[in-house]
Write an enzyme that holds these catalytic residues in place. Structure first.
Site, mmCIF file in Angstrom:
data_model
loop_
_atom_site.group_PDB
_atom_site.id
_atom_site.type_symbol
_atom_site.label_atom_id
_atom_site.label_comp_id
_atom_site.label_asym_id
_atom_site.label_seq_id
_atom_site.Cartn_x
_atom_site.Cartn_y
_atom_site.Cartn_z
ATOM 1 N N ASN A 7 0.946 -1.204 -0.108
ATOM 2 C CA ASN A 7 0.170 0.319 -0.020
ATOM 3 C C ASN A 7 0.842 1.297 -0.254
ATOM 4 O O ASN A 7 1.746 1.875 0.694
ATOM 5 C CB ASN A 7 -0.635 0.119 1.661
ATOM 6 C CG ASN A 7 -1.979 1.252 0.907
ATOM 7 O OD1 ASN A 7 -2.176 2.223 0.278
ATOM 8 N ND2 ASN A 7 -2.585 1.919 2.949
ATOM 9 N N TRP A 8 1.150 1.693 -1.153
ATOM 10 C CA TRP A 8 1.873 2.885 -1.021
ATOM 11 C C TRP A 8 1.432 3.860 -0.621
ATOM 12 O O TRP A 8 2.080 5.115 -0.775
ATOM 13 C CB TRP A 8 2.266 3.050 -2.299
ATOM 14 C CG TRP A 8 2.899 2.332 -3.828
ATOM 15 C CD1 TRP A 8 3.118 1.124 -3.318
ATOM 16 C CD2 TRP A 8 3.415 2.009 -5.051
ATOM 17 N NE1 TRP A 8 4.271 -0.003 -3.646
ATOM 18 C CE2 TRP A 8 4.060 0.904 -4.681
ATOM 19 C CE3 TRP A 8 2.700 3.052 -5.569
ATOM 20 C CZ2 TRP A 8 5.219 0.730 -6.566
ATOM 21 C CZ3 TRP A 8 3.784 2.316 -7.198
ATOM 22 C CH2 TRP A 8 4.868 1.465 -7.162
ATOM 23 N N LYS A 9 0.474 4.199 -0.709
ATOM 24 C CA LYS A 9 -0.205 5.726 0.027
ATOM 25 C C LYS A 9 -0.536 6.574 -0.461
ATOM 26 O O LYS A 9 -0.367 6.440 -1.722
ATOM 27 C CB LYS A 9 -0.495 5.583 2.059
ATOM 28 C CG LYS A 9 -0.507 4.578 2.805
ATOM 29 C CD LYS A 9 0.225 4.701 4.027
ATOM 30 C CE LYS A 9 0.067 3.374 4.342
ATOM 31 N NZ LYS A 9 -0.208 3.524 6.128
ATOM 32 N N HIS A 93 -9.595 1.331 5.142
ATOM 33 C CA HIS A 93 -8.200 1.552 5.537
ATOM 34 C C HIS A 93 -8.461 2.742 6.783
ATOM 35 O O HIS A 93 -8.727 3.556 6.808
ATOM 36 C CB HIS A 93 -7.311 2.297 4.334
ATOM 37 C CG HIS A 93 -5.380 2.254 5.558
ATOM 38 N ND1 HIS A 93 -5.092 3.243 5.925
ATOM 39 C CD2 HIS A 93 -4.652 1.438 4.651
ATOM 40 C CE1 HIS A 93 -3.704 3.109 6.423
ATOM 41 N NE2 HIS A 93 -3.716 1.646 5.634
ATOM 42 N N GLU A 95 -6.447 5.476 8.081
ATOM 43 C CA GLU A 95 -6.927 6.214 7.147
ATOM 44 C C GLU A 95 -7.798 6.921 6.616
ATOM 45 O O GLU A 95 -8.252 7.942 6.951
ATOM 46 C CB GLU A 95 -5.437 6.395 6.370
ATOM 47 C CG GLU A 95 -3.934 5.945 6.707
ATOM 48 C CD GLU A 95 -2.545 5.548 7.180
ATOM 49 O OE1 GLU A 95 -2.293 5.644 5.032
ATOM 50 O OE2 GLU A 95 -1.942 5.363 7.292
ATOM 51 N N GLU A 164 -5.396 -4.500 11.132
ATOM 52 C CA GLU A 164 -4.060 -3.780 10.918
ATOM 53 C C GLU A 164 -4.082 -2.889 12.166
ATOM 54 O O GLU A 164 -5.215 -1.464 12.267
ATOM 55 C CB GLU A 164 -3.892 -2.260 9.722
ATOM 56 C CG GLU A 164 -3.738 -3.117 7.971
ATOM 57 C CD GLU A 164 -3.150 -2.275 7.530
ATOM 58 O OE1 GLU A 164 -1.807 -2.438 7.028
ATOM 59 O OE2 GLU A 164 -3.980 -1.706 6.974
ATOM 60 N N GLY A 170 2.738 2.743 10.847
ATOM 61 C CA GLY A 170 3.584 4.117 10.621
ATOM 62 C C GLY A 170 4.834 4.268 11.396
ATOM 63 O O GLY A 170 4.845 5.385 11.626
ATOM 64 N N SER A 209 3.880 -1.444 10.102
ATOM 65 C CA SER A 209 5.477 -1.980 11.126
ATOM 66 C C SER A 209 5.746 -3.189 10.376
ATOM 67 O O SER A 209 6.950 -3.503 10.783
ATOM 68 C CB SER A 209 5.404 -1.197 12.359
ATOM 69 O OG SER A 209 5.037 0.146 12.811
HETATM 70 P P1 13P Z 1 3.343 0.901 7.674
HETATM 71 O O1 13P Z 1 3.834 -0.408 6.566
HETATM 72 O O2 13P Z 1 4.353 2.152 7.142
HETATM 73 O O3 13P Z 1 3.041 0.673 9.079
HETATM 74 O O4 13P Z 1 1.797 0.771 7.075
HETATM 75 C C1 13P Z 1 1.036 -0.069 7.402
HETATM 76 C C2 13P Z 1 0.129 0.352 6.331
HETATM 77 O O5 13P Z 1 -1.364 0.530 6.653
HETATM 78 C C3 13P Z 1 -0.140 -0.531 4.957
HETATM 79 O O6 13P Z 1 -1.524 -0.568 4.622
#
Ligand code: 13P
Length: 246
Positions: A7-9, A93, A95, A164, A170, A209
């Site tokens: 997931n590159w966001k 997600h 976010e 998650e 993050g 993470s």
């Molecule tokens: P990180 O791997 O940066 O913690 O993010 C996880 C995530 O939100 C994947 O969707």
């Protein structure tokens, strides 16, 4: 078959996507019994689709709208995503839930739309730190899953779930494999209860993470069927290392 998803966001322009995929294809080796998925931003889907043609790497979107088309300024429908080669969509997600106010009802409508259009949703669930500390992790997860699957309970084989924990996203602090395994077991049992006729066609991914140096702590456990990787998926080398942990 395990699923390792990136997931590159909100990272990587089309040009950067091109550089990434070219490098990734140089160092990536297809493996038995595992599926690899890239979820770039919408604006990079087109270039990713072209470059991934002929490889076994799947393409997915990070979000979608539930209507097919219409007056929904700024939104992207599944019909568009299909034409760009997407076979997966990340739905709900953390976010989206916490920064953009996505409700359980919206998430449910997105799942319904994905099933109708034949894209496979990855439903994200997870508790906040306050919820974990209050001892209500399982209750929160159960609530998120039951509301997301409301009316579509019989389709558990057509979706995947990503656990998650919000506090692990993050932060550089992943869940312990033991904590993740406990939640994954809980989710598996819940999905069996929700759809007793199901054939356990779903996978339960861990996200939060995940890094090359901790991935193997998770892959040892059969309850962990894959990863949803954020930060560590942004470099082809580190994502390949995580893929190879499976
Ligand atoms: P990180 O791997 O940066 O913690 O993010 C996880 C995530 O939100 C994947 O969707």
């Amino acid at each position: 078959m395990s699923l390792i998803a990136a997931n590159w966001k909100m990272h990587k322009t089309p040009k950067e996507t091109e550089e990434y995929i070219k490098r990734f294809l140089e160092i990536y080796q297809p493996g038995e019994d595992r599926e690899v998925l890239l979820c770039p931003p919408f604006t990079s889907l087109s270039v990713a689709h072209e470059l991934l043609a002929g490889s076994d790497i799947k393409l997915g979107a990070q979000n979608c709208h539930y209507e097919k088309e219409g007056a929904f300024t700024g939104e992207i429908s599944l019909k568009f995503l299909k034409e760009l080669g997407c076979s997966y969509v990340i739905v709900g997600h953390s976010e989206r839930r916490h920064l953009f106010g996505e409700s359980d009802e919206m998430i449910n409508r997105k799942l319904v739309a994905c099933l109708e259009e034949g894209l496979r949703p990855i439903l994200c669930v997870g508790e906040t730190l306050e919820e974990r500390e209050a001892g209500i992790t399982f209750k929160v997860i159960e609530n998120q899953i039951r509301l997301a699957l409301s009316g579509i309970e019989e389709y558990t084989d057509n979706i995947d779930i990503a656990y998650e924990p919000v506090w692990a996203i993050g932060t550089g602090v992943p869940a312990t494999p033991q904590d993740a395994v406990a939640v994954h077991r809980f989710i598996r049992d819940l999905l069996k209860t929700v759809n007793p006729e199901g054939e356990i066609g779903f996978r339960i991914l861990y996200g939060g993470s995940v890094k090359p140096d901790n991935a193997q702590n998770f892959t040892k456990h059969r309850e962990i069927n894959g990863f949803l990787v954020g930060g560590a998926s942004l470099k082809p080398e580190s994502f390949v290392e995580i893929v190879n942990a499976f």
